[in-house]
Design a protein around this motif. Sequence first.
Motif, PDB file in Angstrom:
ATOM      1  N   LEU A   1       7.267 -11.439  18.652  1.00  0.00           N
ATOM      2  CA  LEU A   1       6.116 -12.321  18.512  1.00  0.00           C
ATOM      3  C   LEU A   1       5.316 -11.993  17.261  1.00  0.00           C
ATOM      4  O   LEU A   1       5.112 -10.823  16.914  1.00  0.00           O
ATOM      5  N   LEU A   2       4.845 -13.026  16.590  1.00  0.00           N
ATOM      6  CA  LEU A   2       3.989 -12.868  15.425  1.00  0.00           C
ATOM      7  C   LEU A   2       2.555 -12.644  15.896  1.00  0.00           C
ATOM      8  O   LEU A   2       2.052 -13.402  16.725  1.00  0.00           O
ATOM      9  N   HIS A   3       1.900 -11.624  15.370  1.00  0.00           N
ATOM     10  CA  HIS A   3       0.546 -11.296  15.801  1.00  0.00           C
ATOM     11  C   HIS A   3      -0.503 -11.590  14.744  1.00  0.00           C
ATOM     12  O   HIS A   3      -1.679 -11.690  15.058  1.00  0.00           O
ATOM     13  N   GLY A   4      -0.121 -11.685  13.526  1.00  0.00           N
ATOM     14  CA  GLY A   4      -1.087 -11.816  12.446  1.00  0.00           C
ATOM     15  C   GLY A   4      -1.366 -10.459  11.833  1.00  0.00           C
ATOM     16  O   GLY A   4      -1.445  -9.439  12.531  1.00  0.00           O
ATOM     17  N   ILE A   5      -1.529 -10.437  10.508  1.00  0.00           N
ATOM     18  CA  ILE A   5      -1.620  -9.155   9.812  1.00  0.00           C
ATOM     19  C   ILE A   5      -2.900  -8.391  10.145  1.00  0.00           C
ATOM     20  O   ILE A   5      -2.920  -7.159  10.094  1.00  0.00           O
ATOM     21  N   MET A   6      -3.969  -9.089  10.477  1.00  0.00           N
ATOM     22  CA  MET A   6      -5.231  -8.395  10.727  1.00  0.00           C
ATOM     23  C   MET A   6      -5.188  -7.537  11.985  1.00  0.00           C
ATOM     24  O   MET A   6      -6.054  -6.689  12.192  1.00  0.00           O
ATOM     25  N   SER A   7      -4.213  -7.767  12.845  1.00  0.00           N
ATOM     26  CA  SER A   7      -4.099  -6.982  14.074  1.00  0.00           C
ATOM     27  C   SER A   7      -3.038  -5.893  13.965  1.00  0.00           C
ATOM     28  O   SER A   7      -2.736  -5.226  14.957  1.00  0.00           O
ATOM     29  N   ARG A   8      -2.481  -5.701  12.764  1.00  0.00           N
ATOM     30  CA  ARG A   8      -1.446  -4.690  12.566  1.00  0.00           C
ATOM     31  C   ARG A   8      -1.930  -3.672  11.531  1.00  0.00           C
ATOM     32  O   ARG A   8      -1.878  -3.934  10.325  1.00  0.00           O
ATOM     33  N   PRO A   9      -2.385  -2.518  11.977  1.00  0.00           N
ATOM     34  CA  PRO A   9      -2.865  -1.505  11.028  1.00  0.00           C
ATOM     35  C   PRO A   9      -1.809  -1.115   9.991  1.00  0.00           C
ATOM     36  O   PRO A   9      -2.144  -0.895   8.824  1.00  0.00           O
ATOM     37  N   ALA A  10      -0.556  -0.995  10.410  1.00  0.00           N
ATOM     38  CA  ALA A  10       0.490  -0.599   9.467  1.00  0.00           C
ATOM     39  C   ALA A  10       0.630  -1.623   8.345  1.00  0.00           C
ATOM     40  O   ALA A  10       0.808  -1.267   7.177  1.00  0.00           O
ATOM     41  N   THR A  11       0.547  -2.911   8.695  1.00  0.00           N
ATOM     42  CA  THR A  11       0.654  -3.954   7.679  1.00  0.00           C
ATOM     43  C   THR A  11      -0.553  -3.932   6.746  1.00  0.00           C
ATOM     44  O   THR A  11      -0.417  -4.134   5.531  1.00  0.00           O
ATOM     45  N   LEU A  12      -1.727  -3.672   7.292  1.00  0.00           N
ATOM     46  CA  LEU A  12      -2.916  -3.575   6.448  1.00  0.00           C
ATOM     47  C   LEU A  12      -2.790  -2.409   5.468  1.00  0.00           C
ATOM     48  O   LEU A  12      -3.154  -2.535   4.293  1.00  0.00           O
ATOM     49  N   GLN A  13      -2.262  -1.284   5.936  1.00  0.00           N
ATOM     50  CA  GLN A  13      -2.017  -0.169   5.021  1.00  0.00           C
ATOM     51  C   GLN A  13      -0.964  -0.531   3.968  1.00  0.00           C
ATOM     52  O   GLN A  13      -1.085  -0.155   2.798  1.00  0.00           O
ATOM     53  N   TYR A  14       0.053  -1.239   4.394  1.00  0.00           N
ATOM     54  CA  TYR A  14       1.093  -1.687   3.458  1.00  0.00           C
ATOM     55  C   TYR A  14       0.475  -2.531   2.337  1.00  0.00           C
ATOM     56  O   TYR A  14       0.885  -2.440   1.171  1.00  0.00           O
ATOM     57  N   LEU A  15      -0.513  -3.345   2.684  1.00  0.00           N
ATOM     58  CA  LEU A  15      -1.109  -4.254   1.702  1.00  0.00           C
ATOM     59  C   LEU A  15      -2.051  -3.554   0.729  1.00  0.00           C
ATOM     60  O   LEU A  15      -2.411  -4.142  -0.303  1.00  0.00           O
ATOM     61  N   GLN A  16      -2.470  -2.339   1.022  1.00  0.00           N
ATOM     62  CA  GLN A  16      -3.407  -1.655   0.127  1.00  0.00           C
ATOM     63  C   GLN A  16      -2.876  -1.531  -1.303  1.00  0.00           C
ATOM     64  O   GLN A  16      -3.546  -1.956  -2.254  1.00  0.00           O
ATOM     65  N   PRO A  17      -1.689  -0.969  -1.533  1.00  0.00           N
ATOM     66  CA  PRO A  17      -1.191  -0.912  -2.921  1.00  0.00           C
ATOM     67  C   PRO A  17      -0.791  -2.280  -3.453  1.00  0.00           C
ATOM     68  O   PRO A  17      -0.809  -2.499  -4.680  1.00  0.00           O
ATOM     69  N   ILE A  18      -0.443  -3.196  -2.553  1.00  0.00           N
ATOM     70  CA  ILE A  18      -0.101  -4.563  -2.983  1.00  0.00           C
ATOM     71  C   ILE A  18      -1.295  -5.211  -3.676  1.00  0.00           C
ATOM     72  O   ILE A  18      -1.176  -5.815  -4.753  1.00  0.00           O
ATOM     73  N   VAL A  19      -2.475  -5.099  -3.062  1.00  0.00           N
ATOM     74  CA  VAL A  19      -3.690  -5.690  -3.632  1.00  0.00           C
ATOM     75  C   VAL A  19      -4.009  -5.057  -4.987  1.00  0.00           C
ATOM     76  O   VAL A  19      -4.347  -5.755  -5.952  1.00  0.00           O
ATOM     77  N   VAL A  20      -3.876  -3.750  -5.070  1.00  0.00           N
ATOM     78  CA  VAL A  20      -4.208  -3.043  -6.314  1.00  0.00           C
ATOM     79  C   VAL A  20      -3.313  -3.497  -7.465  1.00  0.00           C
ATOM     80  O   VAL A  20      -3.790  -3.839  -8.555  1.00  0.00           O
ATOM     81  N   ILE A  21      -2.004  -3.528  -7.236  1.00  0.00           N
ATOM     82  CA  ILE A  21      -1.105  -3.881  -8.345  1.00  0.00           C
ATOM     83  C   ILE A  21      -1.158  -5.376  -8.645  1.00  0.00           C
ATOM     84  O   ILE A  21      -0.960  -5.792  -9.796  1.00  0.00           O
ATOM     85  N   TRP A  22      -1.458  -6.207  -7.631  1.00  0.00           N
ATOM     86  CA  TRP A  22      -1.599  -7.640  -7.903  1.00  0.00           C
ATOM     87  C   TRP A  22      -2.781  -7.879  -8.854  1.00  0.00           C
ATOM     88  O   TRP A  22      -2.676  -8.676  -9.788  1.00  0.00           O
ATOM     89  N   ASP A  23      -3.878  -7.188  -8.616  1.00  0.00           N
ATOM     90  CA  ASP A  23      -5.023  -7.321  -9.525  1.00  0.00           C
ATOM     91  C   ASP A  23      -4.648  -6.876 -10.942  1.00  0.00           C
ATOM     92  O   ASP A  23      -5.142  -7.428 -11.928  1.00  0.00           O
ATOM     93  N   GLU A  24      -3.791  -5.885 -11.042  1.00  0.00           N
ATOM     94  CA  GLU A  24      -3.334  -5.395 -12.348  1.00  0.00           C
ATOM     95  C   GLU A  24      -2.430  -6.431 -13.034  1.00  0.00           C
ATOM     96  O   GLU A  24      -2.507  -6.634 -14.249  1.00  0.00           O
ATOM     97  N   MET A  25      -1.592  -7.096 -12.254  1.00  0.00           N
ATOM     98  CA  MET A  25      -0.623  -8.051 -12.806  1.00  0.00           C
ATOM     99  C   MET A  25      -1.229  -9.416 -13.136  1.00  0.00           C
ATOM    100  O   MET A  25      -0.747 -10.116 -14.030  1.00  0.00           O
TER     101      MET A  25
END
Length: 360
Positions: free
Chosen positions: A282-306
């Motif tokens: 089942l899909l829960h949404g990213i805001m309810s998945r701590p692991a996914t939120l942690q995964y997105l931390q470096p994603i946001v940083v490098i996206w801002d760089e790119m």
Amino acid sequence: MSIAWCEAEIYGAFASSPGQSDKPPKHTITVRYEFVRQVWRDAEHLCEFLRSIPEGHGYDKLYDFWGDRTKLPSCFNKKEHVRNMFVAAITWVYFHELGHLMQEHGIIRDEFGPRGDKAKKTTEVHDCEVTQGKLINGREALVSHVTELAADFEATNFYVIELIRHCLNPDFADDHERPEVFSGLLYLMVCGLSLVFFRFNGNKPILPIAAVEGSHPNPLTRLELLIPQIFEKLDLDIFRTAAGYALDRKQLVLLCTKAAFSATLYWSVTHTENHEFDTRFLLHGIMSRPATLQYLQPIVVIWDEMLPKIRAVRRFGSPRGLMYFTDTARSRIKSVITWGSGPEASATATAPSPLDAATS
């Protein structure tokens, strides 16, 4: 730009570019026949499965959550159900490849990827395929993941606009039919998109991880990101007025999540070892998945760089097609914790992922 076909029996497609932003583009999108064949079969099998659920069966009762047990829109016949799912699925994948080319992700991966001996000259961006031979990680994996998510975002922006354009065609639906046809087509589009990602994912349930590994993000995590993008964009008044539908945000959310659930139910019952509904899919949404939120931390940083470079080399398209993170999302991603007494305390966010679950 040209479109090519490939006979290799691999499920997927890829984009090719010489990677020279100062010269006229020579872009190619290559689609594999096996991908097209399998998408059609998956659409057929999903429709057959949904029609085969007996009235009053446990699976049938699960649909009470959405307020009715209708599983396929009545405004289309059996052939149209399959055809619309199929067209929606391959259209999104085409737009995804186009997103890579528009944003010149070959150039981006060269510039922001590994340096020195680990540097690679990239002319092709292969999508949704298992990394051959080794599990990539570090900077190479991070840059690859970010460009995949950026192409997903660009594709979904096109996807929604194409839905609106299709419904406004008077040969497809008149003013009286349009609201029902819009709802039915949106449902089938989300079904088709969900099938693509379940096929990429395989028979393993969602395994959210914080580590950025492999060439691609987890397919079902990508789907959890895409579905909200669809209903949030359709909740804009400009689209609601243009297409003539009256669905409010809650109704859009229910319609999209119901379609995703239909694909989830089908996949878990027909493609897992026990052949029964597995709630782990089942899909829960990213805001309810701590692991996914942690995964997105470096994603946001490098996206801002790119992003400044992507804006500079992007060939065409609305600014709305560029991936962005709202202030609320950024705050939630930045502040996620996995310890203490909060709801995230019991989550495992840093477990490594096996090769066959991390890249598909």
